[in-house]
Design a protein around this motif. Structure first.
Motif, PDB file in Angstrom:
ATOM      1  N   ASP A   5       0.861  -1.188   0.000  1.00  0.00           N
ATOM      2  CA  ASP A   5       0.000   0.000   0.000  1.00  0.00           C
ATOM      3  C   ASP A   5       0.894   1.233   0.000  1.00  0.00           C
ATOM      4  OD1 ASP A   5      -2.595  -1.256   0.198  1.00  0.00           O
ATOM      5  OD2 ASP A   5      -2.107  -1.771   2.269  1.00  0.00           O
ATOM      6  N   PHE A   7       2.369   2.816  -2.657  1.00  0.00           N
ATOM      7  CA  PHE A   7       3.205   3.024  -3.848  1.00  0.00           C
ATOM      8  C   PHE A   7       2.380   3.491  -5.051  1.00  0.00           C
ATOM      9  CE2 PHE A   7       7.339   0.306  -3.258  1.00  0.00           C
ATOM     10  CZ  PHE A   7       7.602   0.992  -2.084  1.00  0.00           C
ATOM     11  N   LEU A  96      -3.805 -10.841   2.612  1.00  0.00           N
ATOM     12  CA  LEU A  96      -4.687 -10.779   3.775  1.00  0.00           C
ATOM     13  C   LEU A  96      -4.057 -11.401   5.017  1.00  0.00           C
ATOM     14  CD1 LEU A  96      -8.167 -11.637   2.177  1.00  0.00           C
ATOM     15  CD2 LEU A  96      -7.228  -9.386   2.726  1.00  0.00           C
ATOM     16  N   VAL A  97      -3.337 -12.503   4.844  1.00  0.00           N
ATOM     17  CA  VAL A  97      -2.830 -13.246   6.003  1.00  0.00           C
ATOM     18  C   VAL A  97      -1.400 -12.853   6.368  1.00  0.00           C
ATOM     19  CG1 VAL A  97      -2.425 -15.555   6.969  1.00  0.00           C
ATOM     20  CG2 VAL A  97      -4.358 -15.186   5.420  1.00  0.00           C
ATOM     21  N   PHE A  98      -0.563 -12.574   5.355  1.00  0.00           N
ATOM     22  CA  PHE A  98       0.872 -12.414   5.618  1.00  0.00           C
ATOM     23  C   PHE A  98       1.393 -10.983   5.389  1.00  0.00           C
ATOM     24  CE2 PHE A  98       0.124 -16.889   4.684  1.00  0.00           C
ATOM     25  CZ  PHE A  98       0.732 -17.484   5.766  1.00  0.00           C
ATOM     26  N   GLN A  99       0.488 -10.083   5.081  1.00  0.00           N
ATOM     27  CA  GLN A  99       0.875  -8.689   4.831  1.00  0.00           C
ATOM     28  C   GLN A  99       1.973  -8.558   3.773  1.00  0.00           C
ATOM     29  OE1 GLN A  99       0.190  -6.754   8.370  1.00  0.00           O
ATOM     30  NE2 GLN A  99       0.798  -4.744   7.710  1.00  0.00           N
TER      31      GLN A  99
ATOM     32  N   LYS B  42       7.267   5.611   1.131  1.00  0.00           N
ATOM     33  CA  LYS B  42       5.850   5.726   0.749  1.00  0.00           C
ATOM     34  C   LYS B  42       5.059   4.483   1.130  1.00  0.00           C
ATOM     35  CE  LYS B  42       5.982   9.000  -2.998  1.00  0.00           C
ATOM     36  NZ  LYS B  42       5.236   9.484  -4.159  1.00  0.00           N
ATOM     37  N   GLY B  43       5.756   3.371   1.271  1.00  0.00           N
ATOM     38  CA  GLY B  43       5.065   2.121   1.586  1.00  0.00           C
ATOM     39  C   GLY B  43       5.069   1.796   3.058  1.00  0.00           C
ATOM     40  N   ASN B  46       1.662   2.569   5.780  1.00  0.00           N
ATOM     41  CA  ASN B  46       0.450   2.828   5.015  1.00  0.00           C
ATOM     42  C   ASN B  46      -0.427   1.600   4.841  1.00  0.00           C
ATOM     43  OD1 ASN B  46       0.600   5.582   4.494  1.00  0.00           O
ATOM     44  ND2 ASN B  46       2.071   5.288   2.846  1.00  0.00           N
ATOM     45  N   GLU B  47      -0.124   0.523   5.576  1.00  0.00           N
ATOM     46  CA  GLU B  47      -0.903  -0.697   5.402  1.00  0.00           C
ATOM     47  C   GLU B  47      -2.368  -0.422   5.733  1.00  0.00           C
ATOM     48  OE1 GLU B  47       1.792  -0.497   7.378  1.00  0.00           O
ATOM     49  OE2 GLU B  47       3.322  -1.728   6.356  1.00  0.00           O
ATOM     50  N   VAL B  48      -3.232  -0.859   4.828  1.00  0.00           N
ATOM     51  CA  VAL B  48      -4.664  -0.603   4.983  1.00  0.00           C
ATOM     52  C   VAL B  48      -5.283  -1.552   6.011  1.00  0.00           C
ATOM     53  CG1 VAL B  48      -6.878  -0.669   3.742  1.00  0.00           C
ATOM     54  CG2 VAL B  48      -4.868   0.342   2.661  1.00  0.00           C
ATOM     55  N   ILE B  49      -4.772  -2.789   6.058  1.00  0.00           N
ATOM     56  CA  ILE B  49      -5.283  -3.764   7.022  1.00  0.00           C
ATOM     57  C   ILE B  49      -4.105  -4.322   7.809  1.00  0.00           C
ATOM     58  CG2 ILE B  49      -7.353  -4.541   5.804  1.00  0.00           C
ATOM     59  CD1 ILE B  49      -5.503  -6.883   4.752  1.00  0.00           C
ATOM     60  N   SER B  50      -4.386  -4.905   8.993  1.00  0.00           N
ATOM     61  CA  SER B  50      -3.300  -5.610   9.663  1.00  0.00           C
ATOM     62  C   SER B  50      -3.585  -7.100   9.563  1.00  0.00           C
ATOM     63  CB  SER B  50      -3.167  -5.163  11.118  1.00  0.00           C
ATOM     64  OG  SER B  50      -4.365  -5.406  11.798  1.00  0.00           O
ATOM     65  N   SER B  51      -2.531  -7.844   9.222  1.00  0.00           N
ATOM     66  CA  SER B  51      -2.684  -9.264   8.935  1.00  0.00           C
ATOM     67  C   SER B  51      -2.363 -10.100  10.165  1.00  0.00           C
ATOM     68  CB  SER B  51      -1.747  -9.653   7.798  1.00  0.00           C
ATOM     69  OG  SER B  51      -1.969  -8.827   6.681  1.00  0.00           O
ATOM     70  N   PRO B  52      -2.959 -11.290  10.259  1.00  0.00           N
ATOM     71  CA  PRO B  52      -2.716 -12.139  11.436  1.00  0.00           C
ATOM     72  C   PRO B  52      -1.278 -12.661  11.540  1.00  0.00           C
ATOM     73  CG  PRO B  52      -4.121 -13.262   9.822  1.00  0.00           C
ATOM     74  CD  PRO B  52      -3.987 -11.850   9.373  1.00  0.00           C
ATOM     75  N   ILE B  53      -0.608 -12.917  10.402  1.00  0.00           N
ATOM     76  CA  ILE B  53       0.754 -13.466  10.450  1.00  0.00           C
ATOM     77  C   ILE B  53       1.671 -12.564   9.612  1.00  0.00           C
ATOM     78  CG2 ILE B  53       2.157 -15.580  10.252  1.00  0.00           C
ATOM     79  CD1 ILE B  53      -0.415 -17.183   9.942  1.00  0.00           C
ATOM     80  N   PRO B  54       1.924 -11.337  10.064  1.00  0.00           N
ATOM     81  CA  PRO B  54       2.681 -10.418   9.220  1.00  0.00           C
ATOM     82  C   PRO B  54       4.109 -10.898   8.967  1.00  0.00           C
ATOM     83  CG  PRO B  54       2.313  -9.474  11.397  1.00  0.00           C
ATOM     84  CD  PRO B  54       1.529 -10.743  11.332  1.00  0.00           C
TER      85      PRO B  54
END
Lengths: 212, 95
Positions: A5, A7, A96-99, B42-43, B46-54
């Motif tokens: 997100d 870029f 969704l799971v690993f970003q 820029k990246g 800015n994450e729109v969602i947070s993930s369970p296993i980043p």
């Protein structure tokens, strides 16, 4: 080359999101008409293998790494539409799971690695196959070249998207992205050719399953 | 068909569990270009969602390699089920 997100600007990610959604919709429709008994387990295995292989970054020049993408592998085995679905499944879970790859950039990532990487990669493979017919090394050469090109083209598309978004000028992004990915592409080409060679040697009948 | 599924899945699990802790930690192609050309920030954040296993590391697991292996195992099995299920669903719609 998973774009995070931030870029891409709004017009770019919305447009690519719509294009990718349309093509995934087409692929779903086509697959629902054509999928056979043999395809279903292969979809699962291919997606699992590509996810696992994408975790294995290998070093390339200058403190940079790359990893296998798998678009051509999936599409040569299963066909361009099924290949797109495999890539989209992997990319959605990674996001969704690993970003890995941003939610707003998901459409762009599916476009680069699924539409260009798998679908276009498939047609490049088929075209090369036609030219090279009769050569005993045809499978290795065509899958290596298609794999290499799929990475370089996907990375170039990524550079164009970054430029359209105003993130970095095209003249800067394109040579940098195509340059480093022409090295990563050697790994892609080799892995694609070796895995396809192994699979078709083990199960030659899989060469003939309908390409969806 | 059962055999190729088992062999394929076994290979995937071995890659994800045993090899993933040894993967290169260098930035990938896009990250390297973003660092060199000055747009990596820029990246960030800015994450729109947070993930369970980043970042492919199972949260709550102290050992870095084990956290990566577990994330790989969960992801590989989950994706197998998802793609297999999608295939079933699509084929089922026709019958």
């Amino acid at each position: 080359m998973h774009i995070p997100d931030g870029f891409l600007d709004l017009k770019t990610w919305v447009t690519l999101g719509a294009v990718s959604a349309g093509l995934v919709g087409y692929a779903l429709k086509r697959s629902s008409r054509k999928l056979g008994e043999k395809h279903i387990p292969l979809l699962g295995v291919m997606a699992a293998f590509i996810f696992a292989a994408q975790m294995l970054n290998f070093p390339v020049a200058g403190g940079t790494s790359g990893h296998f993408m798998g678009g051509v592998l999936a599409a040569v085995l299963l066909g361009p539409s099924a290949g797109l679905l495999v890539m989209a499944t992997v990319l959605i879970v990674q996001c969704l799971v690993f970003q890995d790859g941003g939610l707003t950039a998901l459409g762009a990532n599916v476009f680069n690695m699924g539409v260009i990487g798998a679908m276009l990669g498939y047609y490049i493979y088929v075209a090369l196959n036609r030219v090279m017919r009769g050569n005993p090394r045809v499978l290795f050469i065509c899958s290596f070249v298609a794999g290499w090109l799929s990475i370089v083209l996907a990375a170039s598309a990524c550079a164009v998207e970054l430029a359209i978004s105003g993130t970095v000028p095209l003249g800067v992004a394109l040579p940098a992205m195509a340059g480093v990915h022409s090295l990563i592409g050697i790994g892609e080409g080799l892995i694609t050719a070796l895995v396809l060679g192994f699979v078709f040697k083990l199960r030659p009948d899989l060469l003939d399953i309908e390409k969806i | 068909m059962v055999r190729i599924v088992l062999v394929g899945l076994l290979v995937a699990v071995v890659l994800a569990v045993l090899l993933s802790p040894f993967a290169s930690r260098f930035p990938d192609g896009l990250e390297r270009v973003a660092e060199d050309k000055g747009f990596i920030d820029k990246g960030e954040g800015n994450e729109v969602i947070s993930s369970p296993i980043p970042d492919y590391a199972m949260p709550g697991v102290k050992h870095e390699g084990v956290a990566t292996s577990l994330a790989g195992l969960v992801g590989t099995i989950f994706i197998f089920g998802l793609a297999y299920g999608l295939g079933h669903l699509l084929k089922g719609r026709r019958n």
